[in-house]
Design an enzyme around this catalytic site. Structure first.
Site, PDB file in Angstrom:
ATOM      1  N   SER A 112      32.818   5.664 -25.974  1.00  0.00           N
ATOM      2  CA  SER A 112      33.568   4.676 -25.216  1.00  0.00           C
ATOM      3  C   SER A 112      34.987   4.488 -25.746  1.00  0.00           C
ATOM      4  CB  SER A 112      32.810   3.350 -25.196  1.00  0.00           C
ATOM      5  OG  SER A 112      33.470   2.401 -24.410  1.00  0.00           O
TER       6      SER A 112
ATOM      7  N   ASP B 251      38.129   1.585 -19.862  1.00  0.00           N
ATOM      8  CA  ASP B 251      37.878   2.181 -21.162  1.00  0.00           C
ATOM      9  C   ASP B 251      37.435   3.632 -20.964  1.00  0.00           C
ATOM     10  OD1 ASP B 251      35.360   1.676 -20.127  1.00  0.00           O
ATOM     11  OD2 ASP B 251      34.578   0.691 -21.911  1.00  0.00           O
TER      12      ASP B 251
ATOM     13  N   ASP C  56      34.656   5.515 -21.192  1.00  0.00           N
ATOM     14  CA  ASP C  56      33.499   5.918 -20.381  1.00  0.00           C
ATOM     15  C   ASP C  56      33.390   5.084 -19.110  1.00  0.00           C
ATOM     16  OD1 ASP C  56      32.797   3.591 -21.748  1.00  0.00           O
ATOM     17  OD2 ASP C  56      30.717   4.186 -22.045  1.00  0.00           O
TER      18      ASP C  56
ATOM     19  N   ASP D 247      32.722   2.134 -18.107  1.00  0.00           N
ATOM     20  CA  ASP D 247      31.720   1.139 -17.712  1.00  0.00           C
ATOM     21  C   ASP D 247      32.318  -0.269 -17.715  1.00  0.00           C
ATOM     22  OD1 ASP D 247      31.927   0.912 -20.468  1.00  0.00           O
ATOM     23  OD2 ASP D 247      29.768   0.921 -20.838  1.00  0.00           O
TER      24      ASP D 247
END
Length: 450
Positions: free
Chosen positions: A99, A239, A241, A243
């Protein structure tokens, strides 16, 4: 002696490569996951980090060694693993991602069947124990392997949350931070009447513009600058990744995630009738007022994705939101998505004929907040006891759902400690009094610093 693996955290695996996380460790974690969860078949994928592909191959080897069949969806965001696990009806899912951690880090996020979370109290400690022991059951047959391209199915699911015919042409600044979000924006673009003004759009695991984490104030200025020069309607940053998504108004002002939670909560109830909405304890008054005012029920949960998802399933909540920019959806297997929220915001702007700033302004004025402020302290527990003792007098409510929450008639605060470092996190809000919010925030920070 059994090795201790420092890469196991409260909710996932994260560590510096190769000291704390490498192919050998990930292979063992794959075998441990297979033995602990017994999923039968698992979907796997990887983010854009330079080490992610090789770590994913080690993960696949470990899973297959224990007889698990693997479906590899390739380069993806964390939420694509959530989607794929539920969509394919498989026994679990794992994504290789770190992340927003520094670029020399990597990690793993896990789910079981139906994308139910796996964390410290729901299987992760067992996986850790097995990986550390490094002794596994013999299996009669090596698991199978196949690849799958689910991007089209995933995009179709994202689009199902909005009425495309109601959308209006908007100019949207998109800062992918050289993470994975740009690939999904490109796949969505042909279906939407939007003009995307992209920034740091190409995936690049070298992170030439810094690690993508818009929660850090210092990382927001590029998005703000582009909004101020591009005549766009609003902006989004993600961010690595993706999510989590973070919002900016047309003038480039950062919108606290707290107000987005209230906006989406109200919209879901307005569209679907009385519903339950789950929220975290850090900032609460606006969300409770919006939900109850619309005829719904606000349900509080401890902070953290595993707790929010568990509480949402228990309450059958249609939506859940954390002020840290995690937004959860019942129809997304109760999981968090960084793509669904901005689509819903764009739809609301069209339906209400209002800008993002206009939709947020009244709520921000009614419940001004400090945003989350972090402070390093030597002894978080001792500090929390001292703060409670000092502020308990005259308060109307004290709660320990997550850290310390203390309420008065016209202001409240939450103070909680980090799971991983000697840091406390402070959030303050008031009922319509910006000056009091600033005063009480400064007062608490003086207490913490002193």
């Amino acid at each position: 002696m059994q090795e201790t693996l420092a890469c196991f955290k409260a909710y996932d695996v994260r560590g510096q490569v190769p000291e704390q996380l490498n192919e050998d460790i990930v292979r063992r974690i794959g075998r441990a996951y297979a033995e602990a969860i017994r999923p039968g078949n698992v979907v796997v994928g990887h983010d854009i980090r330079l080490t992610s592909e090789s770590l994913k191959q080690a993960l696949i080897d470990g899973l297959r060694e224990q007889g698990v069949d693997v479906t590899d969806i390739g380069l993806c965001g964390t939420e694509e693993i959530y989607f794929a696990t539920a969509h394919l009806g498989v026994g679990g899912g794992i994504v290789v991602t770190a992340s927003h951690n520094p670029k020399d880090y990597n990690g793993l996020k896990f789910v079981r069947e139906a994308s139910k979370p796996i964390s410290g109290d729901s299987g992760l400690r067992e996986i850790q124990h097995l990986a550390e022991r490094n002794v596994f059951e013999a299996t009669a047959k090596r698991g199978g392997y196949q690849t799958a391209d689910l991007l089209g199915d995933y995009v179709a699911h994202l689009l199902s949350y909005v009425d495309i015919t109601s959308l209006k042409p908007l100019r949207i600044v998109c800062n992918a931070g050289n993470g994975g979000a740009g690939r999904v924006i490109d796949a969505l673009e042909p279906h939407l009447p939007f003009t995307f003004i992209t920034q740091n759009h190409e995936a690049d695991g070298h992170f030439p513009n810094g690690v993508p984490n818009p929660l850090l104030v210092e990382n927001r200025s590029p998005t703000t600058a582009l909004l101020q020069s591009s005549n766009a309607d609003f902006g989004i940053a993600w961010d690595g990744d993706f999510d989590r998504c973070f919002f900016f108004d047309a003038a480039g002002n950062f919108i606290e995630g707290y107000y987005i939670v209230g906006l989406l909560a109200g919209a879901f109830i307005e569209k679907n009738g009385p519903q339950r909405v789950v929220h975290d304890p850090r900032l609460t008054w606006n969300t409770i007022a919006v939900v109850e005012g619309a005829g719904g029920e606000a349900v509080q949960s401890k902070t953290g994705h595993a707790f929010i998802k568990e509480k949402m399933r228990e309450a059958d909540a249609i939506y859940g939101g954390e002020m840290s920019a995690h937004h959860y959806f019942r129809d997304f297997a109760y999981c968090d998505s960084g793509m669904i929220p901005w689509l819903l915001v764009a739809e609301l702007m069209a339906q209400r004929n209002q800008s993002l700033a206009e939709m947020i302004a009244a709520r921000a004025a009614m419940f001004p907040c400090s945003g989350e402020i972090n402070r390093k302290v030597e002894d978080p527990r001792a500090l929390m006891r001292a703060v409670e003792a000092y502020y308990a007098q005259g308060c109307t409510h004290i709660a320990h759902v997550d850290g310390l929450s203390i309420e008065f008639d016209d202001w409240r605060f939450n103070l909680r400690s980090s799971n991983t470092e000697p840091v406390v996190r402070l959030n303050v809000e008031t009922r319509g009094d910006v000056e009091k919010m600033k005063q009480k925030t400064e007062e608490l920070l003086r207490f913490i610093d002193g």
